[in-house]
Design a protein around this motif. Sequence first.
Motif, short mmCIF file in Angstrom:
data_model
loop_
_atom_site.label_atom_id
_atom_site.label_comp_id
_atom_site.label_asym_id
_atom_site.label_seq_id
_atom_site.Cartn_x
_atom_site.Cartn_y
_atom_site.Cartn_z
N UNK A 48 0.83 -1.21 0.00
CA UNK A 48 0.00 0.00 0.00
C UNK A 48 0.87 1.26 0.00
N UNK A 49 1.91 1.25 0.81
CA UNK A 49 2.81 2.41 0.86
C UNK A 49 3.58 2.56 -0.45
N UNK A 50 4.02 1.46 -0.99
CA UNK A 50 4.75 1.51 -2.27
C UNK A 50 3.85 2.04 -3.38
N UNK A 51 2.58 1.62 -3.40
CA UNK A 51 1.64 2.14 -4.39
C UNK A 51 1.44 3.64 -4.23
N UNK A 52 1.42 4.10 -2.97
CA UNK A 52 1.22 5.52 -2.70
C UNK A 52 2.37 6.36 -3.24
N UNK A 53 3.59 5.86 -3.11
CA UNK A 53 4.74 6.62 -3.60
C UNK A 53 4.83 6.59 -5.12
N UNK A 54 4.29 5.53 -5.73
CA UNK A 54 4.39 5.38 -7.18
C UNK A 54 5.78 4.95 -7.63
N UNK A 55 6.58 4.46 -6.68
CA UNK A 55 7.95 4.06 -6.98
C UNK A 55 8.26 2.70 -6.36
N UNK A 56 9.32 2.07 -6.85
CA UNK A 56 9.75 0.78 -6.30
C UNK A 56 10.66 1.04 -5.11
N UNK A 57 10.07 1.50 -4.02
CA UNK A 57 10.87 1.81 -2.84
C UNK A 57 11.23 0.54 -2.07
N UNK A 58 12.27 0.65 -1.25
CA UNK A 58 12.68 -0.49 -0.43
C UNK A 58 11.80 -0.60 0.81
N UNK A 59 11.89 -1.74 1.47
CA UNK A 59 11.12 -1.92 2.69
C UNK A 59 11.59 -0.95 3.78
N UNK A 60 12.89 -0.67 3.79
CA UNK A 60 13.44 0.28 4.77
C UNK A 60 12.83 1.67 4.57
N UNK A 61 12.71 2.09 3.32
CA UNK A 61 12.11 3.39 3.02
C UNK A 61 10.65 3.43 3.42
N UNK A 62 9.93 2.34 3.16
CA UNK A 62 8.52 2.26 3.53
C UNK A 62 8.34 2.33 5.04
N UNK A 63 9.26 1.72 5.76
CA UNK A 63 9.18 1.70 7.23
C UNK A 63 9.30 3.10 7.82
N UNK A 64 9.99 4.00 7.14
CA UNK A 64 10.13 5.37 7.64
C UNK A 64 8.77 6.05 7.76
N UNK A 65 7.86 5.76 6.81
CA UNK A 65 6.53 6.37 6.84
C UNK A 65 5.70 5.82 7.99
N UNK A 66 5.86 4.53 8.29
CA UNK A 66 5.14 3.94 9.42
C UNK A 66 5.67 4.51 10.74
N UNK A 67 6.97 4.66 10.83
CA UNK A 67 7.57 5.24 12.04
C UNK A 67 7.09 6.67 12.26
N UNK A 68 6.87 7.39 11.16
CA UNK A 68 6.43 8.79 11.24
C UNK A 68 5.05 8.93 11.86
#
Length: 249
Positions: free
Chosen positions: A100-120
């Motif tokens: 869901x987070x990767x779809x929101x960014x529209x990019x092939x982000x890493x799991x580490x990058x996605x985790x930053x949004x959850x931490x926020x």
Amino acid sequence: MLELKNISFQVSEEGQDKEILNDVSLTLPDHKLIVITGPNGGGKSTLARVIAGIEKPTSGKIYMNGTDITDLSITERARMGIGFAFQQPVRFKGIQVFDLIRLATGEEISMTEACKYLSAVGLCARDYIDREVNSSLSGGELKRIEIATVLAKGSAISVFDEPEAGIDLWSFNNLIQVFEDMRKNIEKSSILIISHQERILNIADEIVVLRDGKLIRQGTREEVLPALIGTTDAIKGCVKIQAGGEETC
């Protein structure tokens, strides 16, 4: 900047037209946290849906940075930078939070990058990144995950429709902290929240009051909030609005 000019919205009930919004004109400035409040049934959520493109106004125009977006769909508006968080977040069986987070960014982000949004948004990333967005998540968890997707999208205008609805007091306290953090980093975006909550009104730059589908007042928190009768319920923290001599929450 978002401008609404003479927005009206009607629905047909039992063969008769019912006016939900009546000639609403307002400007939502850049780099501000704006809260729209007012009595129940005043048209607040309808106005949010009209801004997002979920509903089309019966009359009037909507402009984003001078461009007429009145006839654009919710998808087209999302591409232009309008993000929308539903009052009741949608559950997606079979889709993980990471997806869901990767779809929101529209990019092939890493799991580490996605985790930053959850931490926020105050969630322990390792506990949620692989979870399905389904009924196993509480209302508060879903709200914060949805806000994480709005952050991931990096919307120019983020619209939240009564984000406090259906969540417990502990989750609400965390939600306030999320909005306060977003407010501190508002230089690149604007935030619009539909809410009755006094604590949310207290962090607003500007407050817009709607009643019976009409714009009653718009101004800074210092100008508008004293005119609202603020009584905080232990759970809801609901601000009572004077409406025709009556107090309506």
